[in-house]
Write an enzyme that holds these catalytic residues in place. Structure first.
Site, PDB file in Angstrom:
ATOM      1  CG  LEU A   1       9.333 -17.139  -3.087  1.00  0.00           C
ATOM      2  CD1 LEU A   1       8.797 -17.364  -1.815  1.00  0.00           C
ATOM      3  CD2 LEU A   1       9.605 -15.783  -3.591  1.00  0.00           C
TER       4      LEU A   1
ATOM      5  CG  ASP B   1      -1.914   0.979   1.159  1.00  0.00           C
ATOM      6  OD1 ASP B   1      -2.193   1.433  -0.014  1.00  0.00           O
ATOM      7  OD2 ASP B   1      -2.602   1.251   2.072  1.00  0.00           O
TER       8      ASP B   1
ATOM      9  CG  HIS C   1       0.087   1.760  -9.378  1.00  0.00           C
ATOM     10  ND1 HIS C   1      -0.109   1.429  -8.056  1.00  0.00           N
ATOM     11  CD2 HIS C   1      -0.879   2.498  -9.819  1.00  0.00           C
ATOM     12  CE1 HIS C   1      -1.233   1.873  -7.650  1.00  0.00           C
ATOM     13  NE2 HIS C   1      -1.782   2.682  -8.763  1.00  0.00           N
TER      14      HIS C   1
HETATM   15  C1  FPP Z   1      -1.865   0.035  -3.308  1.00  0.00           C
HETATM   16  O1  FPP Z   1      -1.360   1.339  -3.394  1.00  0.00           O
HETATM   17  C2  FPP Z   1      -1.242  -0.609  -4.407  1.00  0.00           C
HETATM   18  C3  FPP Z   1      -2.230  -1.337  -5.521  1.00  0.00           C
HETATM   19  C4  FPP Z   1      -3.409  -1.110  -5.493  1.00  0.00           C
HETATM   20  C5  FPP Z   1      -1.538  -2.131  -6.777  1.00  0.00           C
HETATM   21  C6  FPP Z   1      -0.415  -2.688  -6.496  1.00  0.00           C
HETATM   22  C7  FPP Z   1       0.538  -3.100  -7.788  1.00  0.00           C
HETATM   23  C8  FPP Z   1       1.616  -2.918  -7.855  1.00  0.00           C
HETATM   24  C9  FPP Z   1       2.729  -2.833  -6.926  1.00  0.00           C
HETATM   25  C10 FPP Z   1       2.409  -3.017  -9.254  1.00  0.00           C
HETATM   26  C11 FPP Z   1       2.106  -4.151  -9.936  1.00  0.00           C
HETATM   27  C12 FPP Z   1       2.417  -5.376  -9.280  1.00  0.00           C
HETATM   28  C13 FPP Z   1       2.726  -6.754  -9.526  1.00  0.00           C
HETATM   29  C14 FPP Z   1       2.750  -7.877  -8.606  1.00  0.00           C
HETATM   30  C15 FPP Z   1       3.338  -6.861 -10.953  1.00  0.00           C
HETATM   31  P1  FPP Z   1      -2.418   2.487  -3.644  1.00  0.00           P
HETATM   32  O2  FPP Z   1      -2.705   2.807  -5.201  1.00  0.00           O
HETATM   33  O3  FPP Z   1      -3.615   2.179  -2.949  1.00  0.00           O
HETATM   34  O4  FPP Z   1      -1.753   3.865  -2.923  1.00  0.00           O
HETATM   35  P2  FPP Z   1      -2.514   4.846  -1.987  1.00  0.00           P
HETATM   36  O5  FPP Z   1      -3.153   4.169  -0.884  1.00  0.00           O
HETATM   37  O6  FPP Z   1      -1.219   5.683  -1.623  1.00  0.00           O
HETATM   38  O7  FPP Z   1      -3.309   5.634  -2.772  1.00  0.00           O
END
Ligand code: FPP
Length: 246
Positions: A132, A21, A38
């Site tokens: 893993l 997050d 992201h």
């Molecule tokens: C949460 O941060 C993150 C996500 C919903 C997406 C996670 C995706 C990645 C890390 C990239 C791709 C992943 C893989 C496994 C290839 P948020 O957007 O909710 O952040 P915020 O709370 O600050 O808005």
């Protein structure tokens, strides 16, 4: 003494689950669009996967896209799907080199065709790897998984009645997406948020919870080491008292 050498290799968590997050906030702090966060989140994924594989962790589950994430602006959802495809393609060699086996949980058939096709190809390519197991939670939510399990039980027992006494934890777990995956020993959430957000709610009944202020794009294997060291200081009693342990 460096962090890694403080880890007791005999007492590693078998399964670590992570709620990644803070990507959006990380990007905003830098004056950038959310997708920039992201994209940088992928670097954190890579380093954590390599770090976990190198330590000998058996399962690492990453919450990459929840069923609720479809409610985000279309532009962000589309960008996340494209990023997933790009990452699957760019990380294939790293996964093979590190002997990582890819698995998924969630409603994979509900993802865009191109994503599910690429995922299934990589799952096949890595299926013989013995290191893993990297579990990507995609189009996943715990309530969806539990309702889905109930539906599967009813489907399987069509026209026959179920012996109520045969329903126990083990029976029910056989219908969850995580069948054959041990429950997480350690659940990490980044970005200073203290909630579970519909993630693995059945499986984390006895997991140790670890929260860090670090935003996901800044997370590196050293942060993983810190979480494991913290985990190793805890006494897991599973309802018993201290004196009954060992
Ligand atoms: C949460 O941060 C993150 C996500 C919903 C997406 C996670 C995706 C990645 C890390 C990239 C791709 C992943 C893989 C496994 C290839 P948020 O957007 O909710 O952040 P915020 O709370 O600050 O808005």
């Amino acid at each position: 003494m460096d962090l890694k050498s403080k880890i007791d290799i005999e007492n590693l968590p078998k399964h670590i689950a992570v709620i990644m997050d803070g990507n959006g906030r990380w990007a905003k702090k830098k004056g950038n669009q959310r997708i920039f966060g992201h994209k940088n989140g992928v670097k954190a994924v890579r380093d954590s996967v390599e770090g976990a594989a190198e330590l000998g962790i058996q399962f690492l589950t990453l919450y990459a896209f929840s069923t609720e994430n479809w409610n985000r602006p279309k532009q962000e959802v589309d960008a996340l799907m494209s990023l997933l495809i790009a990452t699957i393609n760019s990380e294939t060699d790293t996964l093979l080199k590190n002997n990582v086996r890819l698995l998924t949980i969630g409603n994979i058939d509900g993802l865009p065709k191109k994503v599910s096709k690429n995922l299934n190809e990589l799952i096949n390519k890595t299926s013989q790897n013995t290191g893993l197991s990297l579990v990507l939670a995609l189009n996943y939510s715990a309530r969806w998984e539990i309702i889905n399990a109930v539906k599967e039980i009813i489907k399987e027992n069509n026209n026959t009645s179920i012996d109520i006494n045969s329903i126990d934890n083990e029976f029910f777990e056989g219908f969850l997406n995580t069948k054959n995956i041990p429950d997480p020993d350690l659940l990490i959430r980044t970005s200073g948020e203290y909630r579970i957000s519909n993630f693995l709610i059945w499986q984390i009944a006895y997991s140790e919870l670890y929260f860090t202020e670090t935003l996901w794009p800044d997370f590196r294997r050293e942060n993983l080491y810190e979480a494991i060291i913290d985990y190793q200081k805890r006494e897991r009693r599973f309802g018993k008292i201290s004196e009954q342990l060992n």
